[in-house]
Write a protein that holds these residues in place. Structure first.
Motif, mmCIF file in Angstrom:
data_model
loop_
_atom_site.group_PDB
_atom_site.id
_atom_site.type_symbol
_atom_site.label_atom_id
_atom_site.label_comp_id
_atom_site.label_asym_id
_atom_site.label_seq_id
_atom_site.Cartn_x
_atom_site.Cartn_y
_atom_site.Cartn_z
ATOM 1 N N VAL A 36 79.465 78.864 81.985
ATOM 2 C CA VAL A 36 80.163 77.658 81.532
ATOM 3 C C VAL A 36 80.422 77.034 82.916
ATOM 4 N N THR A 37 80.019 75.615 83.000
ATOM 5 C CA THR A 37 80.287 74.755 84.216
ATOM 6 C C THR A 37 81.652 73.827 83.758
ATOM 7 N N PHE A 38 82.788 74.311 84.333
ATOM 8 C CA PHE A 38 83.896 73.371 84.050
ATOM 9 C C PHE A 38 84.029 72.360 85.121
ATOM 10 N N ASP A 39 84.263 71.352 84.894
ATOM 11 C CA ASP A 39 84.967 70.105 85.576
ATOM 12 C C ASP A 39 86.376 70.256 85.965
ATOM 13 N N ARG A 40 86.925 70.347 87.302
ATOM 14 C CA ARG A 40 88.139 70.439 87.729
ATOM 15 C C ARG A 40 88.637 69.054 87.524
ATOM 16 N N GLY A 41 90.049 69.115 87.369
ATOM 17 C CA GLY A 41 90.945 68.011 87.360
ATOM 18 C C GLY A 41 90.720 67.580 85.674
ATOM 19 N N VAL A 42 90.364 68.165 84.902
ATOM 20 C CA VAL A 42 90.523 67.682 83.380
ATOM 21 C C VAL A 42 90.937 68.857 82.432
ATOM 22 N N ASP A 43 91.091 68.550 81.285
ATOM 23 C CA ASP A 43 91.449 69.756 80.491
ATOM 24 C C ASP A 43 90.113 70.270 80.159
ATOM 25 N N ALA A 44 89.574 71.230 80.857
ATOM 26 C CA ALA A 44 88.243 71.954 80.777
ATOM 27 C C ALA A 44 88.523 73.101 79.850
ATOM 28 N N GLU A 45 87.761 73.013 78.676
ATOM 29 C CA GLU A 45 87.311 74.080 77.656
ATOM 30 C C GLU A 45 86.267 74.093 77.118
#
Length: 104
Positions: A36-45
């Protein structure tokens, strides 16, 4: 002929099962693991392998991840276990966090 059709049907079911184990474009899966590649600075799930995985924070080389309601702290290039899964942090950049989730 019937045996060959059954084999093809089984192979398609397994392949489609692997594809449907992931819930979004930021996920790549096999039958027992997802990256999983999560974007930082957002509500990532994301929902992977039947469980919700959420990025909580990154602090001093540790990544906090919620795995099915259990929060674990995982060092960069390290791993931890939660809810029957191994969570490994593969990389952290200013823009994203890459986590591998493997079913135990």
């Amino acid at each position: 002929m019937t045996r060959r059709l059954a084999t093809v049907a089984a192979a398609l079911a397994i392949g489609l099962g692997a594809l449907t184990a992931c819930s979004s474009d930021n996920v790549t899966c096999s039958t027992s693991a997802c990256t999983v590649t999560f974007d930082r600075g957002v509500d990532a799930e994301s929902k992977v392998l039947g469980i919700k995985v959420k990025l909580i924070s990154v602090d001093n080389g540790n990544v906090k991840v919620d795995v099915g309601g259990t929060t674990v702290s995982v060092p960069v290039d390290g791993s931890a276990e939660a809810q029957g899964f191994t969570i490994a942090v593969q990389s952290v950049t200013d823009s994203n966090v890459v986590v591998r989730v493997t079913k135990n």
